[in-house]
Scaffold this motif. Structure first.
Motif, PDB file in Angstrom:
ATOM      1  N   SER A 106       0.853  -1.177   0.000  1.00 36.18           N
ATOM      2  CA  SER A 106       0.000   0.000   0.000  1.00 36.18           C
ATOM      3  C   SER A 106       0.896   1.238   0.000  1.00 36.18           C
ATOM      4  CB  SER A 106      -0.905  -0.003   1.233  1.00 36.18           C
ATOM      5  OG  SER A 106      -1.494   1.259   1.417  1.00 36.18           O
ATOM      6  N   LEU A 107       0.587   2.182  -0.864  1.00 38.66           N
ATOM      7  CA  LEU A 107       1.392   3.393  -0.945  1.00 38.66           C
ATOM      8  C   LEU A 107       1.257   4.227   0.332  1.00 38.66           C
ATOM      9  CD1 LEU A 107       3.291   4.946  -2.749  1.00 38.66           C
ATOM     10  CD2 LEU A 107       1.325   6.121  -3.714  1.00 38.66           C
ATOM     11  N   ALA A 108       0.071   4.260   0.913  1.00 37.34           N
ATOM     12  CA  ALA A 108      -0.140   5.022   2.150  1.00 37.34           C
ATOM     13  C   ALA A 108       0.660   4.417   3.298  1.00 37.34           C
ATOM     14  CB  ALA A 108      -1.626   5.064   2.505  1.00 37.34           C
ATOM     15  N   VAL A 109       0.646   3.102   3.413  1.00 42.00           N
ATOM     16  CA  VAL A 109       1.417   2.429   4.468  1.00 42.00           C
ATOM     17  C   VAL A 109       2.909   2.633   4.228  1.00 42.00           C
ATOM     18  CG1 VAL A 109       1.986   0.176   5.450  1.00 42.00           C
ATOM     19  CG2 VAL A 109      -0.387   0.755   4.964  1.00 42.00           C
ATOM     20  N   ALA A 110       3.346   2.531   2.993  1.00 39.26           N
ATOM     21  CA  ALA A 110       4.758   2.723   2.669  1.00 39.26           C
ATOM     22  C   ALA A 110       5.218   4.142   3.022  1.00 39.26           C
ATOM     23  CB  ALA A 110       5.001   2.443   1.189  1.00 39.26           C
ATOM     24  N   ALA A 111       4.369   5.126   2.780  1.00 38.43           N
ATOM     25  CA  ALA A 111       4.717   6.512   3.119  1.00 38.43           C
ATOM     26  C   ALA A 111       4.837   6.692   4.633  1.00 38.43           C
ATOM     27  CB  ALA A 111       3.677   7.472   2.551  1.00 38.43           C
ATOM     28  N   LYS A 112       3.938   6.080   5.380  1.00 36.11           N
ATOM     29  CA  LYS A 112       4.011   6.170   6.840  1.00 36.11           C
ATOM     30  C   LYS A 112       5.255   5.476   7.373  1.00 36.11           C
ATOM     31  CE  LYS A 112      -0.974   6.367   7.362  1.00 36.11           C
ATOM     32  NZ  LYS A 112      -2.180   5.633   7.766  1.00 36.11           N
ATOM     33  N   ILE A 113       5.577   4.322   6.827  1.00 34.45           N
ATOM     34  CA  ILE A 113       6.778   3.592   7.252  1.00 34.45           C
ATOM     35  C   ILE A 113       8.024   4.389   6.915  1.00 34.45           C
ATOM     36  CG2 ILE A 113       8.154   1.536   6.777  1.00 34.45           C
ATOM     37  CD1 ILE A 113       5.508   0.003   6.532  1.00 34.45           C
ATOM     38  N   ALA A 114       8.055   5.006   5.739  1.00 33.40           N
ATOM     39  CA  ALA A 114       9.200   5.831   5.355  1.00 33.40           C
ATOM     40  C   ALA A 114       9.361   7.019   6.292  1.00 33.40           C
ATOM     41  CB  ALA A 114       9.051   6.304   3.909  1.00 33.40           C
ATOM     42  N   LEU A 115       8.264   7.603   6.716  1.00 31.61           N
ATOM     43  CA  LEU A 115       8.308   8.720   7.652  1.00 31.61           C
ATOM     44  C   LEU A 115       8.855   8.280   9.016  1.00 31.61           C
ATOM     45  CD1 LEU A 115       7.497  11.656   7.202  1.00 31.61           C
ATOM     46  CD2 LEU A 115       5.356  11.156   8.361  1.00 31.61           C
ATOM     47  N   VAL A 116       8.417   7.125   9.481  1.00 29.68           N
ATOM     48  CA  VAL A 116       8.930   6.587  10.745  1.00 29.68           C
ATOM     49  C   VAL A 116      10.431   6.344  10.638  1.00 29.68           C
ATOM     50  CG1 VAL A 116       8.887   4.558  12.257  1.00 29.68           C
ATOM     51  CG2 VAL A 116       6.751   5.606  11.516  1.00 29.68           C
ATOM     52  N   TRP A 117      10.880   5.763   9.526  1.00 30.59           N
ATOM     53  CA  TRP A 117      12.306   5.503   9.323  1.00 30.59           C
ATOM     54  C   TRP A 117      13.091   6.815   9.286  1.00 30.59           C
ATOM     55  CZ3 TRP A 117      15.501   6.314   4.868  1.00 30.59           C
ATOM     56  CH2 TRP A 117      16.781   5.783   4.997  1.00 30.59           C
ATOM     57  N   LEU A 118      12.564   7.817   8.620  1.00 31.52           N
ATOM     58  CA  LEU A 118      13.244   9.112   8.550  1.00 31.52           C
ATOM     59  C   LEU A 118      13.389   9.736   9.938  1.00 31.52           C
ATOM     60  CD1 LEU A 118      14.400  11.432   6.793  1.00 31.52           C
ATOM     61  CD2 LEU A 118      12.081  12.339   6.714  1.00 31.52           C
ATOM     62  N   PHE A 119      12.331   9.694  10.732  1.00 31.26           N
ATOM     63  CA  PHE A 119      12.406  10.230  12.096  1.00 31.26           C
ATOM     64  C   PHE A 119      13.395   9.437  12.942  1.00 31.26           C
ATOM     65  CE2 PHE A 119       7.898  12.036  11.618  1.00 31.26           C
ATOM     66  CZ  PHE A 119       8.401  13.276  11.230  1.00 31.26           C
ATOM     67  N   ALA A 120      13.451   8.131  12.751  1.00 28.44           N
ATOM     68  CA  ALA A 120      14.399   7.307  13.509  1.00 28.44           C
ATOM     69  C   ALA A 120      15.841   7.640  13.125  1.00 28.44           C
ATOM     70  CB  ALA A 120      14.115   5.826  13.273  1.00 28.44           C
ATOM     71  N   VAL A 121      16.097   7.883  11.857  1.00 34.18           N
ATOM     72  CA  VAL A 121      17.446   8.249  11.413  1.00 34.18           C
ATOM     73  C   VAL A 121      17.848   9.598  12.012  1.00 34.18           C
ATOM     74  CG1 VAL A 121      18.787   8.936   9.379  1.00 34.18           C
ATOM     75  CG2 VAL A 121      17.390   6.886   9.300  1.00 34.18           C
ATOM     76  N   ILE A 122      16.951  10.550  11.986  1.00 38.46           N
ATOM     77  CA  ILE A 122      17.234  11.869  12.557  1.00 38.46           C
ATOM     78  C   ILE A 122      17.451  11.762  14.062  1.00 38.46           C
ATOM     79  CG2 ILE A 122      16.241  14.143  13.022  1.00 38.46           C
ATOM     80  CD1 ILE A 122      14.861  13.901  10.245  1.00 38.46           C
ATOM     81  N   ALA A 123      16.598  11.020  14.748  1.00 38.82           N
ATOM     82  CA  ALA A 123      16.725  10.867  16.201  1.00 38.82           C
ATOM     83  C   ALA A 123      18.018  10.158  16.575  1.00 38.82           C
ATOM     84  CB  ALA A 123      15.533  10.106  16.754  1.00 38.82           C
ATOM     85  N   ALA A 124      18.417   9.155  15.810  1.00 37.22           N
ATOM     86  CA  ALA A 124      19.664   8.437  16.104  1.00 37.22           C
ATOM     87  C   ALA A 124      20.875   9.349  15.939  1.00 37.22           C
ATOM     88  CB  ALA A 124      19.791   7.214  15.201  1.00 37.22           C
ATOM     89  N   GLY A 125      20.866  10.173  14.914  1.00 36.00           N
ATOM     90  CA  GLY A 125      21.965  11.110  14.714  1.00 36.00           C
ATOM     91  C   GLY A 125      22.073  12.132  15.840  1.00 36.00           C
ATOM     92  N   ILE A 126      20.940  12.676  16.229  1.00 38.05           N
ATOM     93  CA  ILE A 126      20.936  13.660  17.319  1.00 38.05           C
ATOM     94  C   ILE A 126      21.351  13.013  18.631  1.00 38.05           C
ATOM     95  CG2 ILE A 126      19.434  15.125  18.720  1.00 38.05           C
ATOM     96  CD1 ILE A 126      17.824  15.654  16.110  1.00 38.05           C
ATOM     97  N   THR A 127      20.813  11.840  18.915  1.00 40.99           N
ATOM     98  CA  THR A 127      21.140  11.149  20.164  1.00 40.99           C
ATOM     99  C   THR A 127      22.613  10.785  20.234  1.00 40.99           C
ATOM    100  OG1 THR A 127      18.908  10.250  20.237  1.00 40.99           O
ATOM    101  CG2 THR A 127      20.560   9.167  21.595  1.00 40.99           C
ATOM    102  N   SER A 128      23.173  10.298  19.141  1.00 42.43           N
ATOM    103  CA  SER A 128      24.594   9.927  19.166  1.00 42.43           C
ATOM    104  C   SER A 128      25.475  11.152  19.356  1.00 42.43           C
ATOM    105  CB  SER A 128      24.979   9.167  17.901  1.00 42.43           C
ATOM    106  OG  SER A 128      24.903  10.007  16.778  1.00 42.43           O
ATOM    107  N   GLN A 129      25.100  12.273  18.779  1.00 39.54           N
ATOM    108  CA  GLN A 129      25.870  13.499  18.987  1.00 39.54           C
ATOM    109  C   GLN A 129      25.811  13.951  20.443  1.00 39.54           C
ATOM    110  OE1 GLN A 129      27.895  15.259  16.925  1.00 39.54           O
ATOM    111  NE2 GLN A 129      27.636  13.561  15.518  1.00 39.54           N
ATOM    112  N   LEU A 130      24.629  13.881  21.039  1.00 40.44           N
ATOM    113  CA  LEU A 130      24.490  14.276  22.442  1.00 40.44           C
ATOM    114  C   LEU A 130      25.261  13.339  23.369  1.00 40.44           C
ATOM    115  CD1 LEU A 130      20.708  15.233  22.527  1.00 40.44           C
ATOM    116  CD2 LEU A 130      22.664  16.780  22.645  1.00 40.44           C
TER     117      LEU A 130
END
Length: 103
Positions: free
Chosen positions: A60-84
């Protein structure tokens, strides 16, 4: 078994392998910087592969978009957390393996 089922299984297997490599790096690497590097790189790639497998599975394109958004937020959060965490380790005076100090 269809080609998508095989692709989902292959992506899940690869994702779990990267998760395992990141966890092993956390346990085995000598200093804070290399441990954080292992976690942020391997686990983010593992999560991306698992997310891709989930998107293929639900087809499903809608599910894929939501999963991609979750992955993007996780990548951003991991980068910020590792820097801190790295900054705090530096402020606490934790020496890195590269400074010539053996752990």
């Amino acid at each position: 078994m269809s080609w998508t089922d095989l692709a989902v299984l292959a992506l899940l297997g690869a994702g779990l392998a990267f998760y395992g490599a990141g966890s092993l790096g956390l346990l085995r690497f000598p200093d804070t910087a290399s441990r954080l590097h292992a976690l942020t790189k391997a686990d983010n790639l593992g999560l991306g592969l698992v997310a891709l497998a989930a998107a293929l599975h639900w087809d499903s394109l809608a599910v894929a978009a939501k999963i991609a958004l979750v992955w993007l937020f996780a990548v951003i959060a991991a980068g910020i957390t590792s820097q801190l965490l790295a900054r705090q380790a530096r402020l606490d005076g934790t020496r890195s393996h590269q400074d010539g100090v053996q752990p």
